[in-house]
Design a protein around this motif. Structure first.
Motif, PDB file in Angstrom:
ATOM      1  N   ILE A  68       0.877  -1.167   0.000  1.00  0.00           N
ATOM      2  CA  ILE A  68       0.000   0.000   0.000  1.00  0.00           C
ATOM      3  C   ILE A  68       0.916   1.219   0.000  1.00  0.00           C
ATOM      4  N   ASP A 118     -12.066  -5.086  -5.922  1.00  0.00           N
ATOM      5  CA  ASP A 118     -10.717  -4.561  -5.701  1.00  0.00           C
ATOM      6  C   ASP A 118     -10.655  -3.973  -4.289  1.00  0.00           C
ATOM      7  N   ILE A 119      -9.743  -3.065  -4.057  1.00  0.00           N
ATOM      8  CA  ILE A 119      -9.593  -2.465  -2.719  1.00  0.00           C
ATOM      9  C   ILE A 119      -9.392  -0.971  -2.881  1.00  0.00           C
ATOM     10  N   THR A 151      -1.397  -7.442  -4.007  1.00  0.00           N
ATOM     11  CA  THR A 151      -1.452  -8.490  -2.986  1.00  0.00           C
ATOM     12  C   THR A 151      -0.983  -9.800  -3.595  1.00  0.00           C
ATOM     13  N   ASN A 188     -13.949  -1.853   6.065  1.00  0.00           N
ATOM     14  CA  ASN A 188     -13.038  -1.875   7.203  1.00  0.00           C
ATOM     15  C   ASN A 188     -12.651  -0.446   7.573  1.00  0.00           C
ATOM     16  N   PHE A 210      -9.685   2.926  -0.592  1.00  0.00           N
ATOM     17  CA  PHE A 210      -9.830   3.610   0.683  1.00  0.00           C
ATOM     18  C   PHE A 210     -10.626   4.896   0.494  1.00  0.00           C
ATOM     19  N   LEU A 240      -4.553   6.786   1.293  1.00  0.00           N
ATOM     20  CA  LEU A 240      -3.963   5.470   1.077  1.00  0.00           C
ATOM     21  C   LEU A 240      -4.400   4.866  -0.253  1.00  0.00           C
ATOM     22  N   PRO A 281      -6.143  -2.152 -10.543  1.00  0.00           N
ATOM     23  CA  PRO A 281      -6.230  -1.978 -12.005  1.00  0.00           C
ATOM     24  C   PRO A 281      -5.531  -0.721 -12.521  1.00  0.00           C
ATOM     25  N   THR A 295     -13.576  -3.613   0.316  1.00  0.00           N
ATOM     26  CA  THR A 295     -12.888  -4.757  -0.286  1.00  0.00           C
ATOM     27  C   THR A 295     -13.870  -5.637  -1.063  1.00  0.00           C
ATOM     28  N   TYR A 349      -9.690   6.260   8.206  1.00  0.00           N
ATOM     29  CA  TYR A 349      -9.970   5.863   6.827  1.00  0.00           C
ATOM     30  C   TYR A 349     -10.898   4.655   6.797  1.00  0.00           C
ATOM     31  N   TRP A 402      -4.101   1.088  -2.295  1.00  0.00           N
ATOM     32  CA  TRP A 402      -3.658  -0.290  -2.388  1.00  0.00           C
ATOM     33  C   TRP A 402      -2.948  -0.506  -3.727  1.00  0.00           C
ATOM     34  N   TYR A 437      -3.856  -7.181  -8.410  1.00  0.00           N
ATOM     35  CA  TYR A 437      -3.295  -5.855  -8.647  1.00  0.00           C
ATOM     36  C   TYR A 437      -4.379  -4.789  -8.713  1.00  0.00           C
ATOM     37  N   GLN A 490       1.166   5.790   0.188  1.00  0.00           N
ATOM     38  CA  GLN A 490       0.513   7.015   0.632  1.00  0.00           C
ATOM     39  C   GLN A 490       1.375   8.209   0.227  1.00  0.00           C
ATOM     40  N   GLN A 541     -12.291   1.555   4.187  1.00  0.00           N
ATOM     41  CA  GLN A 541     -11.709   0.767   3.093  1.00  0.00           C
ATOM     42  C   GLN A 541     -12.755  -0.231   2.616  1.00  0.00           C
ATOM     43  N   TRP A 543     -10.124  -9.104   3.506  1.00  0.00           N
ATOM     44  CA  TRP A 543      -9.007  -8.381   2.915  1.00  0.00           C
ATOM     45  C   TRP A 543      -8.617  -7.130   3.685  1.00  0.00           C
TER      46      TRP A 543
END
Lengths: 120, 106
Positions: free
Chosen positions: A39, B94-95, A52, B34, B97, A47, A63, B91, B87, A49, A61, A41, B89, A105
């Motif tokens: 991750i 994708d992931i 993984t 999260n 924040f 943040l 995208p 999931t 923050y 991501w 990934y 910043q 998040q 996750w």
């Protein structure tokens, strides 16, 4: 107790490849309990991501970065790594490695982070 | 892409206050939400998973709720160590924040 530590150059030139390593101690990177993630910043921002990986090789990934990123593991060294190609100033950020847990996750354990500056 | 917003972007509060932070997503994410706390110069700290489940060791004054597109993080009886940026998040796909909510001292 599991600990993560990022390492790598703090300065990378534009158009070059950013390479970082996360060393896992206090546990096995080949554990079925964890996936491993990066991750980042940017200074003063939020943040993002990046990617993984599971020790078996499964990768995931962001995208928006997928075309420039490779994540990999080295179980013999208990490390996982990040390569980000063709960097620009926009890639300047604190880069964190972290553990992540299926299926929600979340990132439950983080390294301290390492600042990478992209500048000539 | 799932877009995320947090409100407010910042707030000022006093020790002992009850604080509520809202996170909204552009489409339903069930409970794949999260929450994290981050203090200046430090890595984020994981607080809550699946919208409402407190991570082990996190004080019970922290709580989360919501599902679908609307979620809240509540801090009851705000303590000095709670002044930080929070923050959310997602999931679900994708992931991503949220942009963060800064909580500072009034």
């Amino acid at each position: 107790q599991l600990q993560l530590q990022e390492s790598g150059p703090g300065l990378v030139k534009p158009s070059e490849t950013l390479s970082l390593t996360c060393t896992v101690s206090g546990g096995s990177i080949a554990s079925s309990s964890y996936y491993w993630a990066w991750i980042r910043q940017p200074p003063g921002k939020g943040l993002e991501w990046i990617a993984t990986i599971f020790y078996s090789g499964s990768t995931y990934y962001n995208p928006s970065l997928k075309s420039r990123v490779t994540i990999s593991t080295d179980t013999s060294k208990s490390q996982f790594s990040l390569k980000l190609r063709s960097v620009t100033a926009a890639d300047t950020a604190v880069y964190y490695c972290a553990t992540t847990v299926y299926p929600h996750w979340y990132f439950d354990l983080w390294g301290r982070g390492t600042l990478v500056t992209v500048s000539s | 892409d799932i877009q995320m917003t947090q409100s407010p972007s910042s707030l000022s509060a006093s020790v002992g206050d009850r604080v509520t932070i809202t996170c909204r997503t552009s489409q339903s994410i069930s409970s794949y939400l999260n929450w994290y706390q981050q203090k200046p110069g430090k890595a984020p700290k994981f607080l809550i998973y699946a919208a409402s489940y407190l991570q082990s060791g996190v004080p019970s004054r922290f709580s989360g709720s919501g599902s679908g597109t609307d979620f809240t993080l509540t801090i009851s009886n705000l303590q000095p160590e709670d002044f930080a940026t929070y923050y959310c998040q997602q999931t679900y796909s994708d992931i991503t924040f949220g942009p963060g909510t800064r909580v500072d001292i009034k």
